[in-house]
Write an enzyme that holds these catalytic residues in place. Structure first.
Site, PDB file in Angstrom:
ATOM      1  N   HIS A  33     -32.385-102.359   9.461  1.00 12.60           N
ATOM      2  CA  HIS A  33     -31.475-102.812  10.515  1.00 12.60           C
ATOM      3  C   HIS A  33     -31.047-104.257  10.259  1.00 12.60           C
ATOM      4  O   HIS A  33     -29.846-104.574  10.253  1.00 12.60           O
ATOM      5  CB  HIS A  33     -32.183-102.711  11.874  1.00 12.60           C
ATOM      6  CG  HIS A  33     -31.353-103.189  13.021  1.00 12.60           C
ATOM      7  ND1 HIS A  33     -30.632-102.340  13.827  1.00 12.60           N
ATOM      8  CD2 HIS A  33     -31.116-104.450  13.502  1.00 12.60           C
ATOM      9  CE1 HIS A  33     -29.990-103.041  14.739  1.00 12.60           C
ATOM     10  NE2 HIS A  33     -30.272-104.326  14.574  1.00 12.60           N
ATOM     11  N   GLU A  34     -32.040-105.117  10.036  1.00 13.31           N
ATOM     12  CA  GLU A  34     -31.733-106.530   9.795  1.00 13.31           C
ATOM     13  C   GLU A  34     -31.037-106.716   8.456  1.00 13.31           C
ATOM     14  O   GLU A  34     -30.190-107.608   8.308  1.00 13.31           O
ATOM     15  CB  GLU A  34     -33.018-107.367   9.848  1.00 13.31           C
ATOM     16  CG  GLU A  34     -33.746-107.324  11.184  1.00 13.31           C
ATOM     17  CD  GLU A  34     -32.872-107.748  12.359  1.00 13.31           C
ATOM     18  OE1 GLU A  34     -31.916-108.528  12.150  1.00 13.31           O
ATOM     19  OE2 GLU A  34     -33.137-107.286  13.481  1.00 13.31           O
ATOM     20  N   HIS A  37     -27.297-106.432   8.890  1.00 13.09           N
ATOM     21  CA  HIS A  37     -26.705-107.691   9.354  1.00 13.09           C
ATOM     22  C   HIS A  37     -26.623-108.691   8.196  1.00 13.09           C
ATOM     23  O   HIS A  37     -25.589-109.349   7.991  1.00 13.09           O
ATOM     24  CB  HIS A  37     -27.559-108.317  10.465  1.00 13.09           C
ATOM     25  CG  HIS A  37     -27.613-107.515  11.729  1.00 13.09           C
ATOM     26  ND1 HIS A  37     -26.488-107.007  12.344  1.00 13.09           N
ATOM     27  CD2 HIS A  37     -28.669-107.165  12.520  1.00 13.09           C
ATOM     28  CE1 HIS A  37     -26.838-106.374  13.450  1.00 13.09           C
ATOM     29  NE2 HIS A  37     -28.155-106.443  13.577  1.00 13.09           N
TER      30      HIS A  37
END
Length: 359
Positions: A33-34, A37
């Site tokens: 998820h990170e 980003h």
């Protein structure tokens, strides 16, 4: 004389490895998820100050270029800290100075990666199956009630007015029915047929009405094409299950005690991993992992303060009015949202712990 039972290393490991698998999976969800980003921030030349796994004090950290990479004590989340994300900055590479469409992609990337992970997990699950179930009737159980209305070969398109995408929709939508009398829309030999009020036998299980599923669906052997197609369709079904369950929570059909946080999630995955290993059948474990991945992806994209979806909401306002909301106001909203989110996590974690204590 008190005798203290000895626990062997094998017994310790048999209890520990499912928990480690669960923590590793949860960590991978957060990491990717990170990473979503992070990669798009780098792609669009945003200054990234930190990439962190976990929360709290740093256990290990190092700096490469402008970015500090850290592993923190509490494995309950992670974050990518970008220059100018929550306040003004003099840097030309500050997040808020980038075009709105780039900021939108950077923020949406995290949840999107989790959704993609869910689809991949479903694809792995289907590829390991002997047959892939389809929402099409193959045959009926003996003394079937619904066979008086439905026919072998019927392709089920809707149940109680809701679209059917995959076999998961059949059991989920039928289980939500309150009286065992269900409206079907089917494709019968290429013709759409409406079948209102199809009755099913029901039984009472601990005060809950349970519908007896009296037909057998068609299964096909997995190939690359139908695994890819049905992985997407079943992921859509899972996403809708998550969405409908959230609406049930908001409307009061479920309480906070029915929610699970990181502790409860790890416990569920650990139990599923142990069961899968004992039965050498990993279908349920993979299904649970896909559900969690899609759940996290969708939840993070909800338009709530402190979540990615909350930031996307403010960007949508900027797209509409051609002017960004002042950063200090947006920052206050996210700060309040973060406090409320952390309080919710405390409550849910306490509920998880009490549930584990009660066994």
């Amino acid at each position: 004389m008190r005798i203290i039972p000895l626990i062997t290393a094998g017994e310790i490991w048999s209890k520990a490895w499912p928990v480690l698998i669960a923590i590793l999976f949860f960590g991978l969800l957060i990491f990717f998820h990170e990473l979503g980003h992070f990669l798009f921030a780098k792609l669009f030349k945003v200054q990234v100050n930190e990439f962190s796994m976990g929360m709290g004090p740093a256990l290990f950290k190092f700096k490469k270029g402008e970015t500090q990479y850290a592993l923190r004590l509490f494995p309950i989340g992670g974050y990518v800290s970008m220059e100018g994300e929550d306040d003004e900055s003099e840097s030309d590479r500050a997040f808020y100075k980038k075009p709105a469409w780039q900021r939108f992609i950077i923020i949406a990337a995290g949840g999107t990666v989790n959704l993609i992970m869910g689809v991949i997990i479903v694809a792995v699950m289907l590829s390991q199956s002997n047959l892939i179930g389809l929402p099409e009737i193959h045959s009926f159980e003996e003394n079937s009630v619904s066979s008086q209305y439905l026919q072998a070969g019927d392709k089920i398109e809707k149940i109680n007015g809701k679209k059917v995408y995959s076999e998961y929709d059949l059991s989920f939508l039928m289980a939500r029915d309150k009286d065992g009398i269900i409206d079907f829309t089917v494709d019968r030999n290429g013709e759409k047929v409406e079948l209102p009020e199809v009755p099913f036998q029901t039984m009472d299980r601990n005060g809950t009405l349970t519908i007896i599923y009296d037909f057998i669906i068609r299964g096909v052997e997995p190939t690359f094409a139908n695994v890819a197609k049905n992985a997407v369709l079943e992921s859509v079904s899972i996403g809708r299950i998550v969405w409908i369950s959230l609406l049930d929570l908001v409307t009061g059909q479920y309480g906070l005690s029915d929610l699970s946080g990181p502790i409860g999630t790890v416990s569920f995955i650990a139990d599923a991993a142990q069961t899968a290993n004992q039965q050498t059948d990993y279908t349920y474990l993979l299904m649970l992992m896909a559900l969690i991945a899609i759940n996290i992806g969708l939840f993070n994209l909800l338009p709530l303060p402190a979540l990615d979806g909350g930031r996307l909401f403010f960007l949508a306002i900027e797209f509409i009015f051609r002017k960004p909301v002042p950063q200090k106001y947006e920052g206050w909203v996210h700060a309040v949202g973060m406090v409320l989110l952390l309080l919710l996590m405390v409550v849910i974690s306490f509920s998880d712990i009490m549930r584990l204590i009660r066994g």
